[in-house]
Design a protein around this motif. Structure first.
Motif, PDB file in Angstrom:
ATOM      1  N   PHE A  86       0.827  -1.200   0.000  1.00 34.76           N
ATOM      2  CA  PHE A  86       0.000   0.000   0.000  1.00 34.76           C
ATOM      3  C   PHE A  86       0.870   1.262   0.000  1.00 34.76           C
ATOM      4  O   PHE A  86       0.653   2.191  -0.773  1.00 34.76           O
ATOM      5  CB  PHE A  86      -0.905  -0.035   1.244  1.00 34.76           C
ATOM      6  CG  PHE A  86      -1.877   1.103   1.334  1.00 34.76           C
ATOM      7  CD1 PHE A  86      -3.096   1.041   0.668  1.00 34.76           C
ATOM      8  CD2 PHE A  86      -1.573   2.238   2.082  1.00 34.76           C
ATOM      9  CE1 PHE A  86      -4.005   2.104   0.755  1.00 34.76           C
ATOM     10  CE2 PHE A  86      -2.471   3.295   2.157  1.00 34.76           C
ATOM     11  CZ  PHE A  86      -3.688   3.227   1.491  1.00 34.76           C
ATOM     12  N   HIS A  87       1.884   1.259   0.848  1.00 34.93           N
ATOM     13  CA  HIS A  87       2.773   2.410   0.957  1.00 34.93           C
ATOM     14  C   HIS A  87       3.573   2.601  -0.347  1.00 34.93           C
ATOM     15  O   HIS A  87       3.647   3.703  -0.888  1.00 34.93           O
ATOM     16  CB  HIS A  87       3.729   2.228   2.139  1.00 34.93           C
ATOM     17  CG  HIS A  87       4.686   3.364   2.327  1.00 34.93           C
ATOM     18  ND1 HIS A  87       4.611   4.234   3.392  1.00 34.93           N
ATOM     19  CD2 HIS A  87       5.727   3.801   1.570  1.00 34.93           C
ATOM     20  CE1 HIS A  87       5.560   5.143   3.287  1.00 34.93           C
ATOM     21  NE2 HIS A  87       6.270   4.892   2.190  1.00 34.93           N
ATOM     22  N   ILE A  88       4.149   1.506  -0.829  1.00 36.54           N
ATOM     23  CA  ILE A  88       5.029   1.586  -1.992  1.00 36.54           C
ATOM     24  C   ILE A  88       4.279   2.071  -3.237  1.00 36.54           C
ATOM     25  O   ILE A  88       4.816   2.804  -4.062  1.00 36.54           O
ATOM     26  CB  ILE A  88       5.732   0.222  -2.226  1.00 36.54           C
ATOM     27  CG1 ILE A  88       6.897   0.082  -1.234  1.00 36.54           C
ATOM     28  CG2 ILE A  88       6.245   0.093  -3.643  1.00 36.54           C
ATOM     29  CD1 ILE A  88       7.650  -1.220  -1.326  1.00 36.54           C
ATOM     30  N   LYS A  89       3.007   1.700  -3.349  1.00 36.97           N
ATOM     31  CA  LYS A  89       2.210   2.143  -4.495  1.00 36.97           C
ATOM     32  C   LYS A  89       2.033   3.658  -4.499  1.00 36.97           C
ATOM     33  O   LYS A  89       1.873   4.281  -5.539  1.00 36.97           O
ATOM     34  CB  LYS A  89       0.827   1.478  -4.456  1.00 36.97           C
ATOM     35  CG  LYS A  89       0.844   0.048  -4.965  1.00 36.97           C
ATOM     36  CD  LYS A  89      -0.448  -0.254  -5.724  1.00 36.97           C
ATOM     37  CE  LYS A  89      -0.354  -1.556  -6.503  1.00 36.97           C
ATOM     38  NZ  LYS A  89      -0.927  -2.693  -5.757  1.00 36.97           N
ATOM     39  N   ARG A  90       2.066   4.261  -3.291  1.00 36.96           N
ATOM     40  CA  ARG A  90       1.780   5.692  -3.195  1.00 36.96           C
ATOM     41  C   ARG A  90       3.006   6.563  -2.970  1.00 36.96           C
ATOM     42  O   ARG A  90       2.914   7.781  -3.026  1.00 36.96           O
ATOM     43  CB  ARG A  90       0.778   5.924  -2.055  1.00 36.96           C
ATOM     44  CG  ARG A  90      -0.621   5.516  -2.446  1.00 36.96           C
ATOM     45  CD  ARG A  90      -1.477   5.218  -1.249  1.00 36.96           C
ATOM     46  NE  ARG A  90      -2.755   4.658  -1.678  1.00 36.96           N
ATOM     47  CZ  ARG A  90      -2.907   3.387  -2.057  1.00 36.96           C
ATOM     48  NH1 ARG A  90      -1.875   2.545  -2.065  1.00 36.96           N
ATOM     49  NH2 ARG A  90      -4.092   2.943  -2.443  1.00 36.96           N
ATOM     50  N   CYS A  91       4.154   5.930  -2.665  1.00 31.56           N
ATOM     51  CA  CYS A  91       5.322   6.730  -2.303  1.00 31.56           C
ATOM     52  C   CYS A  91       6.444   6.495  -3.316  1.00 31.56           C
ATOM     53  O   CYS A  91       7.039   5.416  -3.373  1.00 31.56           O
ATOM     54  CB  CYS A  91       5.782   6.349  -0.887  1.00 31.56           C
ATOM     55  SG  CYS A  91       7.308   7.162  -0.403  1.00 31.56           S
ATOM     56  N   ALA A  92       6.718   7.524  -4.119  1.00 34.74           N
ATOM     57  CA  ALA A  92       7.708   7.373  -5.192  1.00 34.74           C
ATOM     58  C   ALA A  92       9.097   7.077  -4.646  1.00 34.74           C
ATOM     59  O   ALA A  92       9.860   6.313  -5.237  1.00 34.74           O
ATOM     60  CB  ALA A  92       7.739   8.635  -6.048  1.00 34.74           C
ATOM     61  N   MET A  93       9.403   7.657  -3.496  1.00 28.56           N
ATOM     62  CA  MET A  93      10.744   7.465  -2.953  1.00 28.56           C
ATOM     63  C   MET A  93      10.958   6.008  -2.530  1.00 28.56           C
ATOM     64  O   MET A  93      11.940   5.390  -2.917  1.00 28.56           O
ATOM     65  CB  MET A  93      10.977   8.398  -1.767  1.00 28.56           C
ATOM     66  CG  MET A  93      12.449   8.530  -1.444  1.00 28.56           C
ATOM     67  SD  MET A  93      12.724   9.443   0.087  1.00 28.56           S
ATOM     68  CE  MET A  93      12.250   8.251   1.307  1.00 28.56           C
ATOM     69  N   CYS A  94      10.027   5.476  -1.748  1.00 27.29           N
ATOM     70  CA  CYS A  94      10.169   4.080  -1.316  1.00 27.29           C
ATOM     71  C   CYS A  94      10.122   3.128  -2.501  1.00 27.29           C
ATOM     72  O   CYS A  94      10.777   2.096  -2.517  1.00 27.29           O
ATOM     73  CB  CYS A  94       9.096   3.716  -0.303  1.00 27.29           C
ATOM     74  SG  CYS A  94       9.369   4.497   1.298  1.00 27.29           S
ATOM     75  N   ARG A  95       9.324   3.518  -3.511  1.00 26.76           N
ATOM     76  CA  ARG A  95       9.227   2.677  -4.696  1.00 26.76           C
ATOM     77  C   ARG A  95      10.589   2.603  -5.388  1.00 26.76           C
ATOM     78  O   ARG A  95      11.052   1.546  -5.782  1.00 26.76           O
ATOM     79  CB  ARG A  95       8.170   3.241  -5.644  1.00 26.76           C
ATOM     80  CG  ARG A  95       7.696   2.251  -6.674  1.00 26.76           C
ATOM     81  CD  ARG A  95       6.346   2.641  -7.252  1.00 26.76           C
ATOM     82  NE  ARG A  95       6.337   3.972  -7.845  1.00 26.76           N
ATOM     83  CZ  ARG A  95       5.530   4.967  -7.453  1.00 26.76           C
ATOM     84  NH1 ARG A  95       4.681   4.774  -6.465  1.00 26.76           N
ATOM     85  NH2 ARG A  95       5.580   6.149  -8.026  1.00 26.76           N
ATOM     86  N   SER A  96      11.257   3.738  -5.507  1.00 30.34           N
ATOM     87  CA  SER A  96      12.543   3.734  -6.203  1.00 30.34           C
ATOM     88  C   SER A  96      13.602   2.992  -5.383  1.00 30.34           C
ATOM     89  O   SER A  96      14.434   2.279  -5.922  1.00 30.34           O
ATOM     90  CB  SER A  96      12.979   5.152  -6.569  1.00 30.34           C
ATOM     91  OG  SER A  96      13.833   5.677  -5.582  1.00 30.34           O
ATOM     92  N   VAL A  97      13.535   3.136  -4.064  1.00 28.84           N
ATOM     93  CA  VAL A  97      14.468   2.392  -3.211  1.00 28.84           C
ATOM     94  C   VAL A  97      14.239   0.892  -3.383  1.00 28.84           C
ATOM     95  O   VAL A  97      15.171   0.113  -3.552  1.00 28.84           O
ATOM     96  CB  VAL A  97      14.304   2.790  -1.724  1.00 28.84           C
ATOM     97  CG1 VAL A  97      15.066   1.838  -0.815  1.00 28.84           C
ATOM     98  CG2 VAL A  97      14.781   4.217  -1.509  1.00 28.84           C
ATOM     99  N   TYR A  98      12.964   0.514  -3.384  1.00 27.55           N
ATOM    100  CA  TYR A  98      12.658  -0.902  -3.527  1.00 27.55           C
ATOM    101  C   TYR A  98      13.143  -1.438  -4.873  1.00 27.55           C
ATOM    102  O   TYR A  98      13.702  -2.529  -4.958  1.00 27.55           O
ATOM    103  CB  TYR A  98      11.155  -1.148  -3.352  1.00 27.55           C
ATOM    104  CG  TYR A  98      10.801  -2.585  -3.602  1.00 27.55           C
ATOM    105  CD1 TYR A  98      11.242  -3.582  -2.735  1.00 27.55           C
ATOM    106  CD2 TYR A  98      10.087  -2.951  -4.732  1.00 27.55           C
ATOM    107  CE1 TYR A  98      10.971  -4.907  -2.984  1.00 27.55           C
ATOM    108  CE2 TYR A  98       9.804  -4.278  -4.990  1.00 27.55           C
ATOM    109  CZ  TYR A  98      10.248  -5.251  -4.120  1.00 27.55           C
ATOM    110  OH  TYR A  98       9.987  -6.562  -4.377  1.00 27.55           O
TER     111      TYR A  98
END
Ligand SMILES: [Zn+2]
Lengths: 233, 82
Positions: free
Chosen positions: B29-41
């Protein structure tokens, strides 16, 4: 691909040379990397690998299959490398070790300094979340960045992510608890990620100065091996 | 919703598919909405992949002389035991 242990082990016990050659070729590189995460030089690591294979040859008839063959062999290597590292540490005065961090890891700056990377810093802003693709060449760069990861974290990283051993196996091999293993793996990955980000900025700089026509977001050229892109979308 | 820091703490377990169902949902849920965490992941994921490729590549080959020496030792041990 190697055959399963259930085929491999009996073949080795029957003395089939092809079976022994296949594990020699498949695992020597990984054993060297793991040994190198303990000892100071490639030469010592090579000796550890050689000793490991001798111990494997001698010990095969007693291999009980309580772990996988691969785990058994990597355990022998890790134990030997650890013993060897302790002996070296006693024999060599600390001042002569040079470059070893407090955790025994290599000094990444020393490696980078002579690694052919352009030392110019990249312009600011490249590391912003929405920055374009950054990339690294798989050959060399990842291994180089691994040197920046502290010893224990690096060993876990090598065994889990490079050699693909299970967390169960790694816990037994290193005689550490599950939670300890998890923490070491997590920290090691975090450390490697930041080391790669630094290295990448440098290889980008180098590329753009040599290849002015390359689009900024290109995941650049194959030098034989795959290029890994860090897509930042 | 989890904070970015909490997502960061779970990134390793998430990468290895070791989070429980509910925690996995929260991170997702978080990763879908947070570009920063998405890029880290994404960085973690490609890093893990290139580490695996490093392993598949095998690494430094054994010195040919050492290799043939070990092969001879293996042959010798079989002759002795068998
Ligand atoms: Zn976030």
């Amino acid at each position: 691909m190697l055959p399963a242990d259930s085929d491999l082990v009996p073949a080795l016990l029957r003395g089939e040379e092809a079976a022994f050659a296949s594990i020699l070729d498949a695992w020597s590189g990984g054993l060297q990397r793991v040994a190198r995460s303990y000892v100071r030089t490639n030469e010592i690591a090579d000796e550890v690998v050689q000793d490991t294979w001798r111990a494997v040859i001698a010990g095969l008839p007693r291999f009980e299959g309580r772990s996988s063959l691969k785990t058994w062999i990597f355990t022998i290597a890790a134990n030997r490398a650890r013993t060897r590292a302790k002996r070296e540490a006693r024999a060599v005065p600390m001042s002569a070790v040079g470059g070893g961090g407090p955790d025994g890891g290599l000094d990444p700056d020393r490696l980078r300094g002579g690694g052919g990377w352009l030392v110019t810093d990249a312009p600011e802003g490249i590391d912003s979340p929405e920055a374009e693709t950054i990339a690294w060449e798989a050959s060399g760069v990842v291994e180089e960045a691994l040197a920046a990861v502290p010893e224990r974290q690096r060993t876990v990283l090598l065994l889990r992510d490079v050699e693909g051993l299970s967390s169960e196996d790694v816990c037994n091999l290193l005689e550490i608890s599950h939670s300890n293993q998890r923490v070491l793996l997590h920290r090691g990955r975090a450390k490697l990620r930041s080391a790669l980000a630094t290295t990448c900025r440098r290889c980008r700089t180098r590329r753009s100065s040599h290849e002015p026509h390359q689009p900024a977001d290109a995941v650049v050229r194959g030098g034989g091996r795959a290029i890994v892109g860090l897509a930042r979308r | 919703m989890l904070s970015c820091e909490e997502v960061g703490e779970r990134s390793s377990a998430w990468l290895d598919d070791e989070l429980g169902w509910w925690e996995g949902r929260l991170v997702n849920f978080h990763i879908k909405r947070c570009a920063m965490c998405r890029s880290v992941y994404e960085q973690y994921r490609s890093m893990k992949q290139s580490l695996a490729e490093l392993g598949e590549g095998g690494g430094a080959a054994l010195d040919p002389e050492v290799r043939s020496g070990l092969m001879a030792e293996f042959r010798g041990s079989v002759d002795r035991d068998g």
